[in-house]
Design a protein around this motif. Structure first.
Motif, mmCIF file in Angstrom:
data_model
loop_
_atom_site.group_PDB
_atom_site.id
_atom_site.type_symbol
_atom_site.label_atom_id
_atom_site.label_comp_id
_atom_site.label_asym_id
_atom_site.label_seq_id
_atom_site.Cartn_x
_atom_site.Cartn_y
_atom_site.Cartn_z
ATOM 1 N N UNK A 110 39.670 23.465 42.620
ATOM 2 C CA UNK A 110 38.749 24.597 42.472
ATOM 3 C C UNK A 110 39.121 25.600 43.542
ATOM 4 N N UNK A 111 39.798 26.672 43.140
ATOM 5 C CA UNK A 111 40.305 27.648 44.116
ATOM 6 C C UNK A 111 39.193 28.554 44.611
ATOM 7 N N UNK A 112 38.198 28.756 43.754
ATOM 8 C CA UNK A 112 37.056 29.557 44.171
ATOM 9 C C UNK A 112 35.907 29.365 43.203
ATOM 10 N N UNK A 113 34.689 29.447 43.770
ATOM 11 C CA UNK A 113 33.506 29.414 42.919
ATOM 12 C C UNK A 113 33.183 30.826 42.471
ATOM 13 N N UNK A 114 32.215 30.942 41.587
ATOM 14 C CA UNK A 114 31.818 32.264 41.122
ATOM 15 C C UNK A 114 30.335 32.272 40.825
ATOM 16 N N UNK A 115 29.673 33.356 41.188
ATOM 17 C CA UNK A 115 28.296 33.530 40.764
ATOM 18 C C UNK A 115 28.284 33.704 39.248
ATOM 19 N N UNK A 116 27.142 33.412 38.646
ATOM 20 C CA UNK A 116 27.028 33.670 37.209
ATOM 21 C C UNK A 116 27.164 35.167 36.979
ATOM 22 N N UNK A 117 28.118 35.581 36.165
ATOM 23 C CA UNK A 117 28.312 37.022 35.973
ATOM 24 C C UNK A 117 27.137 37.636 35.213
ATOM 25 N N UNK A 118 26.901 38.933 35.410
ATOM 26 C CA UNK A 118 25.771 39.602 34.753
ATOM 27 C C UNK A 118 25.944 39.709 33.231
ATOM 28 N N UNK A 119 27.153 39.554 32.767
ATOM 29 C CA UNK A 119 27.338 39.514 31.314
ATOM 30 C C UNK A 119 28.479 38.559 31.002
ATOM 31 N N UNK A 120 28.501 38.096 29.765
ATOM 32 C CA UNK A 120 29.506 37.143 29.338
ATOM 33 C C UNK A 120 30.871 37.817 29.287
ATOM 34 N N UNK A 121 31.876 37.163 29.854
ATOM 35 C CA UNK A 121 33.214 37.733 29.864
ATOM 36 C C UNK A 121 33.875 37.405 28.531
ATOM 37 N N UNK A 122 33.760 38.332 27.581
ATOM 38 C CA UNK A 122 34.305 38.095 26.248
ATOM 39 C C UNK A 122 34.456 39.416 25.528
ATOM 40 N N UNK A 123 35.124 39.372 24.401
ATOM 41 C CA UNK A 123 35.265 40.588 23.598
ATOM 42 C C UNK A 123 33.952 40.887 22.900
ATOM 43 N N UNK A 124 33.845 42.120 22.442
ATOM 44 C CA UNK A 124 32.721 42.523 21.601
ATOM 45 C C UNK A 124 31.364 42.187 22.200
ATOM 46 N N UNK A 125 31.226 42.349 23.497
ATOM 47 C CA UNK A 125 29.899 42.134 24.057
ATOM 48 C C UNK A 125 29.065 43.379 23.818
ATOM 49 N N UNK A 126 27.755 43.176 23.773
ATOM 50 C CA UNK A 126 26.848 44.296 23.571
ATOM 51 C C UNK A 126 26.032 44.459 24.845
ATOM 52 N N UNK A 127 26.584 45.217 25.785
ATOM 53 C CA UNK A 127 25.942 45.381 27.084
ATOM 54 C C UNK A 127 25.913 46.857 27.435
ATOM 55 N N UNK A 128 24.853 47.279 28.066
ATOM 56 C CA UNK A 128 24.725 48.660 28.512
ATOM 57 C C UNK A 128 25.945 49.056 29.331
ATOM 58 N N UNK A 129 26.466 50.242 29.035
ATOM 59 C CA UNK A 129 27.694 50.638 29.714
ATOM 60 C C UNK A 129 27.486 50.782 31.218
ATOM 61 N N UNK A 130 26.283 51.125 31.622
ATOM 62 C CA UNK A 130 26.014 51.269 33.057
ATOM 63 C C UNK A 130 26.237 49.942 33.780
ATOM 64 N N UNK A 131 25.849 48.853 33.137
ATOM 65 C CA UNK A 131 26.052 47.536 33.737
ATOM 66 C C UNK A 131 27.539 47.214 33.807
ATOM 67 N N UNK A 132 28.227 47.542 32.734
ATOM 68 C CA UNK A 132 29.683 47.313 32.730
ATOM 69 C C UNK A 132 30.354 48.099 33.842
ATOM 70 N N UNK A 133 29.915 49.340 34.029
ATOM 71 C CA UNK A 133 30.568 50.188 35.031
ATOM 72 C C UNK A 133 30.252 49.738 36.453
ATOM 73 N N UNK A 134 29.042 49.223 36.648
ATOM 74 C CA UNK A 134 28.690 48.741 37.980
ATOM 75 C C UNK A 134 29.556 47.536 38.352
#
Length: 598
Positions: A110-134
């Motif tokens: 395990x090279x590094x842990x990660x916090x749960x991301x604010x959105x799922x890392x995948x194609x075709x997600x439906x997330x507010x662009x402001x969140x994506x940009x942040x």
RNA sequence: GGAGCUGUGGUGGAGAUGGUUACCAUGCCAGCCUGUCAAGCUGGAGGUCGCGGGUUCAAGUCCCGUCAGCUCCGCCA
């Protein structure tokens, strides 16, 4: 507890694994796309920029790796060593490129842990662009975003390869340059060493590339950032990238045909598409008349039809008075839209209102006549003329705008595109290139009460029109050209003025006084006296080019770190106030009272 | 400068006519589970509804203002 990478450096990318690798022991490095814990068996989908492969953790293979895998979560960074095996029959995954195989993990770090991301890392997600940009760094982890950036890379690579082969030199020009009149608002950079003075970031390297022609570089190009402090749109960012090109000893035809070759080469190299050349050449006047736009989308018809002459004779006051005051009446035949409801037509009326049209006249063509609130103002003969002019048949909806030519063009031009979208007339895969040529050199600016350059003040007039510059400047044609693809302006350029006398004439036409011209462009006028070759060039908007190739709706998706519509960066929180000392060093004071908390 | 749309747990959405503990999905946490693949099952935590003000006995819901994101007009040689 992050572990060191050590000797577990990747031997192959996740997405590259195929049945060819069965039996091999491989090392993978990547991110956890998804973990599925079955208690006695754990599956981890490991992702890197090439794709995803399933890794299996089983206590039967390696208990330590299995126990570590129980603590793994999404987006953890892993190094995995294991054997590639064919998946057991019936467990293949057709949706996955690597779905025929899986890796049996014998070692996990395990090279590094990660916090749960604010959105799922995948194609075709439906997330507010402001969140994506942040969280842009996470957004860019998504495969579709990575694909766009890879396409962008291949595009610039193809551009460089093509131009290099054609003898072009890539030369850099300054970012700290000089504010010039005309054009967009400049981004300014204060000078510390020269109190009260400013550099400007380039709106384009226009003048420098022309000077490089004076220098005898002959063929120049640059993939270069440009800055314009104007309001943003889906296809406009305050900093954007141009493919900037300039050549000496060429005429318009030479430039256009070489650029067609460039376009064809790039599309072939990147998308594998064959582009037919030469492209259509459409005079500006004709584009405005037929499409109401200097960047028409030619993938569909719905052309504008002029009925000004017919409208001048009718009793309908709106039409007649517009014609009398020098306006135009034009229409579009929305074929088969006779079934539009009153409500739909009202929406279209509201739509053209955005472009200054005061109304939208309509007629529904029926078997037994015309249904329209204004039909009573027209004679049978007049209605017949209008129908035949628009090629109308029963079931068609005819839409008209009467106004100043600019308003008619803007509103019907936009309505044309809107109708095409609603009627689904646009073939998504078609690439329709067109050169718009024969632009006017200047147009009269009502606000400024003077002529302004339509393109820029270095654009050469058509040779035989030069005498007109003194008498009827608006009739002078420019040796300018725009490349339009599917209704998007991809780029534009011109043959430049290379004679001092013509350049001075041009400055005079646009009301740039001798003294001001001297002050702003003296170096250019001087340069022109030292043996300037005839030259011309073009600049393409790289972001828009990629946007169309990637079939995205906004150039933000084609730029790694774009700005919002209000020209801010939501991730780094720019712009931001600066320290008092910084301002002092720059001899600056702001007139703004800082907001509370700043 | 202007027009329009949007703003409810981490994310995506639902919340007629204002009224008791704000709903659903997903994600997250825990437990179970050796063939799943957006795994499944059971349980749990998590929001006061962008922000401010007002109306009201009572506001996510009405009004005013404001901020942010998006689309568009103006602007962008």
């Amino acid at each position: 507890m992050a572990e060191a990478l050590g000797d577990l450096m990747r031997t192959i990318y996740c997405g590259e694994l195929t049945t060819e690798n069965i039996g091999e022991t491989v090392i993978l490095n990547g991110w956890v796309n998804k973990r599925r814990d079955h208690g006695g068996l754990i599956f981890v989908d490991l992702r890197d920029r090439t794709g995803i492969v399933q890794v299996v953790f089983s206590p039967d293979v390696d208990r330590e790796a299995f126990e570590k895998a129980e603590t793994v979560r999404s987006e953890y960074v892993l190094a995995v060593k294991g054997e590639v095996r064919r998946r057991p029959e019936g467990t293949e995954n057709e949706q996955l490129k690597t779905g025929l195989v899986e890796v049996y993990a014998s070692e996990l770090r395990i090279l590094n842990k990660a916090k749960t991301p604010p959105f799922y890392i995948a194609e075709d997600i439906d997330v507010d662009e402001a969140v994506r940009l942040k969280y842009r760094y996470l957004d860019l982890r998504r495969p579709d975003m990575q694909r766009v950036l890879m396409l962008r890379h291949r595009t610039t690579k193809a551009m460089r390869d093509f131009l290099d082969a054609k003898g072009f030199l890539e030369i850099e020009t300054p970012m700290l340059t000089k504010s010039t009149p005309e054009g967009a608002r400049d981004y300014l950079v204060p000078s510390r060493l020269h109190p009260g003075e400013f550099f400007a970031l380039p709106q384009s390297p226009q003048i420098f590339k022309q000077l490089l022609m004076v220098s005898g570089m002959e063929r120049y190009f640059q993939i270069v950032r440009c800055f314009r402090d104007e309001d943003l749109r889906a296809d406009r960012q305050p900093e954007f990238t141009q493919l900037d090109i300039e050549m000496s000893f060429v005429d318009r035809e030479r430039v256009l045909s070489l650029m067609e070759d460039l376009v064809a080469y790039v599309f072939k190299e990147t998308l594998g598409k064959d582009i037919q050349t030469p492209f259509t050449r459409l005079p500006y006047r004709e584009a405005m008349d037929r499409y109401g736009s200097d960047k028409p989308d030619l993938r569909f018809g719905l052309e504008l039809v002029d009925i000004t002459d017919l409208a001048g004779e009718v009793e309908f006051k709106v039409f007649a008075s517009v014609v009398q005051s020098g306006g135009q009446v034009k229409g579009i035949n929305a074929r088969g839209c006779g079934s539009f409801t009153r409500r739909e037509i009202d929406e279209l009326t509201e739509f053209v209102g955005n472009y200054g049209a005061k109304g939208l006249a309509w007629m529904i063509v029926q078997e037994d006549g015309i249904k329209s609130p204004i039909a009573k103002f027209f004679s049978e003969e007049q209605l017949g003329n209008i129908k035949s002019r628009l090629g109308a048949a029963p079931g068609d909806l005819l839409l008209f705008v009467a106004d100043r030519p600019q308003v008619v063009a803007a509103s019907l031009g936009a309505l044309r595109v809107e109708l095409a979208k609603r009627l689904d007339l646009i073939k998504k895969d078609e690439l329709n290139f067109v050169w718009i040529v024969d632009f006017p050199l200047v147009e009269y600016d009502e606000e400024e009460k003077r002529y302004v350059a339509l393109h820029h003040p270095f654009t050469s007039p058509v040779e035989e029109d030069i005498p007109l510059m003194d008498t009827e400047p608006e009739k002078v044609r420019a040796q300018a050209y725009d490349l339009v693809l599917n209704g998007v302006e991809l780029g534009g350029g011109s043959i430049r003025i290379h004679r001092r006398d013509v350049q001075e004439k041009m400055f005079k036409v646009i009301g740039l006084g001798d003294e001001e011209a001297r002050e702003k462009f003296g170096f250019l006028l001087d340069a022109f006296e030292y043996g300037t070759p005839p030259h011309g060039g073009i600049a393409f908007g790289l972001d828009r080019w990629v946007m169309i190739m990637a079939q995205r709706d906004t150039i933000r998706d084609c730029i790694a770190f774009p700005k919002t519509q209000s020209a801010t960066d939501l991730m780094i929180q720019a712009p931001s106030p600066v320290d008092k000392h910084q301002l002092k060093e720059l001899h600056l004071k702001t007139a703004v009272v800082p907001r509370k908390g700043e």
